[in-house]
Write a protein that holds these residues in place. Structure first.
Motif, PDB file in Angstrom:
ATOM      1  N   ARG A   6      15.900 -51.086 146.758  1.00 40.69           N
ATOM      2  CA  ARG A   6      14.949 -51.223 145.636  1.00 40.69           C
ATOM      3  C   ARG A   6      14.130 -52.519 145.785  1.00 40.69           C
ATOM      4  NH1 ARG A   6      15.067 -49.983 139.978  1.00 40.69           N
ATOM      5  NH2 ARG A   6      12.926 -49.334 139.508  1.00 40.69           N
ATOM      6  N   SER A   7      14.799 -53.619 146.232  1.00 39.75           N
ATOM      7  CA  SER A   7      14.081 -54.879 146.444  1.00 39.75           C
ATOM      8  C   SER A   7      13.020 -54.712 147.525  1.00 39.75           C
ATOM      9  CB  SER A   7      15.060 -55.991 146.839  1.00 39.75           C
ATOM     10  OG  SER A   7      15.965 -56.263 145.800  1.00 39.75           O
ATOM     11  N   GLU A  45       8.898 -55.182 147.275  1.00 39.37           N
ATOM     12  CA  GLU A  45       8.115 -56.008 148.188  1.00 39.37           C
ATOM     13  C   GLU A  45       6.973 -55.213 148.805  1.00 39.37           C
ATOM     14  OE1 GLU A  45       8.113 -59.147 148.814  1.00 39.37           O
ATOM     15  OE2 GLU A  45       9.901 -59.718 147.679  1.00 39.37           O
ATOM     16  N   SER A  93      16.037 -45.321 147.791  1.00 36.25           N
ATOM     17  CA  SER A  93      16.601 -45.782 146.524  1.00 36.25           C
ATOM     18  C   SER A  93      16.959 -44.603 145.626  1.00 36.25           C
ATOM     19  CB  SER A  93      15.595 -46.700 145.815  1.00 36.25           C
ATOM     20  OG  SER A  93      15.319 -47.828 146.590  1.00 36.25           O
ATOM     21  N   LEU A 139      15.296 -59.362 153.702  1.00 33.20           N
ATOM     22  CA  LEU A 139      15.945 -58.259 152.985  1.00 33.20           C
ATOM     23  C   LEU A 139      16.386 -57.152 153.947  1.00 33.20           C
ATOM     24  CD1 LEU A 139      13.572 -58.025 149.884  1.00 33.20           C
ATOM     25  CD2 LEU A 139      15.999 -58.654 149.840  1.00 33.20           C
ATOM     26  N   ARG A 157       9.964 -62.558 153.754  1.00 29.02           N
ATOM     27  CA  ARG A 157      10.878 -62.085 152.699  1.00 29.02           C
ATOM     28  C   ARG A 157      11.381 -60.672 153.020  1.00 29.02           C
ATOM     29  NH1 ARG A 157       6.881 -64.334 149.398  1.00 29.02           N
ATOM     30  NH2 ARG A 157       6.113 -62.280 148.767  1.00 29.02           N
ATOM     31  N   GLU A 159      20.456 -51.808 145.559  1.00 31.37           N
ATOM     32  CA  GLU A 159      19.725 -53.007 145.150  1.00 31.37           C
ATOM     33  C   GLU A 159      18.816 -53.528 146.266  1.00 31.37           C
ATOM     34  OE1 GLU A 159      22.847 -55.627 144.037  1.00 31.37           O
ATOM     35  OE2 GLU A 159      23.246 -54.621 142.118  1.00 31.37           O
TER      36      GLU A 159
END
Length: 561
Positions: free
Chosen positions: A76-77, A81, A97, A56, A52, A73
Motif C-alpha cells: 500500500r505504501s 508513492e 494490495s 520500500l 524512497r 502495508e
C-alpha cells in the motif's frame, strides 16, 4: 555532459523567457522565475522519490515470508508513492494490495484498495475500467467515510468523462451524473473538515458559483500545509481566477500549484497545462512552450491519456507560434543583414577619412605634447606654492585658535579677578571701618571679635571654589578629557559636590598657561615641593611619556568658545 547541457538550457530559458515575461506579470514574475528554476531541479526531486520507492521495495523483498499485514502495508505504501508518479506501477501495487486485503478478509481494506484501483484508472483516463471497479462495490459493506470517497471518485470520473467527450449529449449526461455523485459525497462529509470545505468549494467552482467557491477554497489553504493539498487547492483557485479574468492571481496560484506538483514528483497534474494554456492565450508563447513541454513529459511519464489529449490540443499551436516567430525574426535578420552591409560600406569610407584625420592629429599631438610638458612643469610649481600657502594658512589658523583661546581665558579670569577683588575690598573696608570705630570707643572686646569673624582659611577655600567654577565654565569637559590621559584604573573620581581636587586644580592652572611651580604654589597656598610631588604622582598614573603629558593636556582639553 548531459547535466551541463541541462544547465545551459535552463540558463538560456531564464534569460530568454523569464526576464522578458516579468514586464507582463508584475509582482508574480518572481513566481514564474521560481517555477522555471523548480523545473530545472525536478530531476533531483524525482531522485528523492525513487530513493524512497527503492527503500520500500527492498524492504518488501525481505518480507516475502512475513505476515500478510506487513506485506499489505508495504504494498500500500508503494501504491501511495506511485499513485501520482507512475500509473502502471501504481496499478500493479494497488492490485497486490487488494489481493492481500482479500486474504486478510478485511472488508474495509478491500473497499479502500478497490477505490485505489479506480483512482489510478481515472487518473490514467481509463474511465470504463474505473466505473467497473466503482459500480461493483457493495455499498452495504462499505463504511460511511469510505462511501464519501467512493461518491467523490464517481463524481470525478464522470466529470473528466464530460470534459473529454466530444458529443454534447453524453457530456451533458456525464455532468449531471457527476453533480449527483458529488452532492452525495458532500452530504456524507463531516461539516467543517478540510474535505467538506474543499468539496463544497470545488462544486461551486465546477458549476459556476465562483465567488462562493473562493470563500470556501481560500481558507482551505491554511487548513492543510502539505504540498499535495496546496497543489490541489491552488490549481482550482488558479482556474477560478482564469475564468474571472484576474491575470495576476491566476498566474500566482497556478505557478504555486505547479511548483508543489514538481516538489512532490506529481506526474499526474493539471496546473502546468492550465498555466501553459493561459500564458498562450495572453501571448506569452515562450513561457507557454517551456511549461507545456514539461507537462507533456509528465503526462508521458505517468501514462495519463486524458492529459496527453489536452497537451496534444495546445502543443502544436504553441510550436506553430514559435515557428512563426522564428520566421519573423529570420526575415527581420535578413533586412538587418542588408542594412549592416550598407553600414559596413559607410564604415569603410569613414575609416579612410578617419585614417587621414589621424595622421593630421598625430602631428598636432606632438606639438600639444611639448606644450603639455611645459604646462605640467608650471602646474607642479603652482602646486608647490599652493602647498606652502596651505601650510602657512594651517599655521595661522592654529595661532588664531590659540589667540582666541587665550583671549577667552583672559576675559573670563579678568572678570573673575575683578569680582573677587571687589568682594575682598568690601570685606576689608568693612573690617577696617569696624576697627576704627571700636578704637575710638576703646572697645577691645569688639575688636577682638572682629578679628575672629574673618576666617582667612575659609576665605581661601571660597576663593578656590570660585576659581573652580570659573575654570569648569571655560572647560566643561576638562575632567573627562583629563581622565582620558590616565590609565583606566588610575582615573580620578571626585567626591560629591567637588568640581576640582588638588591635583586637578594644579593641572587646571597649567592648562591656563601657568607652568612655574613657584607661582602655582603661591596661588594655591602649597609648598613648591608639594606641587612637584602632585605633578609627578599624576604623570606616573598616565600611559603617556612624562615629558609629553603637559603637551597632550594642552591639546586634548578643549575650551568652550
Amino acid at each position: 555532459m548531459k547535466l551541463m547541457n541541462n544547465k545551459l538550457f535552463f540558463l538560456f530559458t531564464f534569460l530568454w523567457v523569464v526576464i522578458p515575461s516579468q514586464v507582463g506579470y508584475g509582482q508574480h514574475a518572481e513566481q514564474l522565475t521560481q517555477l522555471v528554476e523548480t523545473i530545472e531541479r525536478s530531476a533531483a526531486y524525482d531522485a528523492l522519490k525513487i530513493e524512497r520507492i527503492d527503500s520500500l521495495y527492498n524492504e518488501l523483498m525481505l518480507q516475502r515470508d512475513s505476515s500478510l499485514q506487513r506485506r499489505f502495508e508495504l504494498n500500500r505504501s508503494l501504491f501511495f508513492e506511485y499513485r501520482i508518479f507512475k500509473q502502471d506501477s501504481a496499478f500493479k501495487y494497488s492490485l497486490a494490495s487488494k489481493a492481500l486485503a482479500e486474504q486478510l478478509g478485511d472488508a474495509r481494506l478491500i473497499a479502500e484498495t478497490t477505490l485505489d484501483l479506480a483512482n489510478v484508472c481515472v487518473s490514467a483516463g481509463m474511465f470504463s475500467e474505473a466505473l467497473a471497479y466503482l459500480n461493483g462495490a457493495d455499498l452495504e459493506r462499505i463504511p460511511e467515510e469510505i462511501r464519501f470517497s467512493l461518491y467523490g471518485l464517481l463524481g470525478r470520473c464522470y466529470s473528466d468523462m464530460a470534459d473529454y467527450s466530444t458529443i454534447s449529449y453524453y457530456s451533458d449526461l456525464y455532468r449531471k451524473k457527476a453533480r449527483e455523485y458529488h452532492q452525495k459525497s458532500l452530504e456524507l462529509a463531516e461539516p467543517g473538515t478540510w474535505d467538506y470545505i474543499m468539496l463544497r468549494g470545488y462544486l461551486n467552482y465546477k458549476y459556476g458559483n465562483l465567488e462562493e467557491a473562493l470563500e470556501d477554497l481560500k481558507p482551505s489553504l491554511e487548513m492543510r500545509q502539505d504540498l499535495r493539498s496546496q497543489a490541489v487547492v491552488n490549481s482550482v483557485l488558479g482556474d477560478i481566477y482564469v475564468q474571472m479574468g484576474d491575470e495576476e492571481q491566476a498566474v500566482k496560484h497556478l505557478a504555486q500549484s505547479s511548483i508543489a506538483d514538481i516538489k512532490t514528483s506529481a506526474k499526474e497534474n493539471l496546473s502546468m497545462i492550465q498555466l501553459a494554456e493561459f500564458l498562450f492565450q495572453k501571448g506569452d508563447v515562450k513561457l507557454a512552450s517551456v511549461f507545456i513541454k514539461k507537462a507533456n513529459a509528465d503526462a508521458e511519464a505517468y501514462g495519463a491519456q486524458q492529459r496527453k489529449i489536452r497537451v496534444g490540443a495546445i502543443l502544436p499551436n504553441i510550436e506553430e507560434q514559435i515557428i512563426n516567430q522564428v520566421e519573423t525574426q529570420r526575415a527581420r535578420l535578413s533586412k538587418q543583414n542588408i542594412m549592416l552591409s550598407v553600414l559596413l560600406l559607410v564604415l569603410l569610407v569613414l575609416a579612410v577619412i578617419t585614417y587621414t584625420q589621424l595622421r593630421r592629429l598625430k602631428r598636432a599631438r606632438k606639438a600639444l605634447l611639448v606644450a603639455h610638458k611645459d604646462l605640467q612643469a608650471k602646474n607642479e610649481r603652482i602646486v608647490e606654492v599652493n602647498e606652502t600657502i596651505h601650510s602657512q594658512n594651517e599655521e595661522l589658523n592654529r595661532v588664531n585658535d590659540l589667540l582666541l583661546e587665550a583671549n577667552t581665558i583672559k576675559e573670563e579670569y579678568i572678570g573673575f579677578f575683578f569680582t573677587q577683588d571687589a568682594d575682598i575690598f568690601e570685606k576689608f573696608k568693612e573690617f577696617k571701618t569696624g576697627i576704627e570705630r571700636n578704637l575710638k570707643t576703646n572697645n577691645l572686646e569688639r575688636i577682638k571679635y572682629l578679628t575672629t569673624v574673618y576666617d582667612l582659611k575659609k576665605e581661601k577655600k571660597k576663593l578656590l571654589e570660585s576659581f573652580d567654577e570659573a575654570f569648569i565654565k571655560l572647560f566643561p569637559n576638562f575632567i573627562a578629557e583629563f581622565n582620558a590621559l590616565l590609565k583606566p584604573e588610575e582615573q580620578i573620581q571626585l567626591k560629591k559636590g567637588q568640581l576640582l581636587n588638588k591635583e586637578l586644580r594644579i593641572f587646571a592652572l597649567i592648562r591656563l598657561g601657568i607652568k612655574h611651580n613657584e607661582i602655582i604654589a603661591q596661588i594655591l597656598g602649597y609648598s613648591v615641593n608639594s606641587i612637584y610631588a602632585y605633578k609627578t604622582k599624576i604623570r606616573n598614573k598616565s600611559f603617556l611619556d612624562k615629558k609629553d603629558f603637559d603637551q597632550m593636556l594642552l591639546e586634548k582639553t578643549r575650551l568652550k568658545l
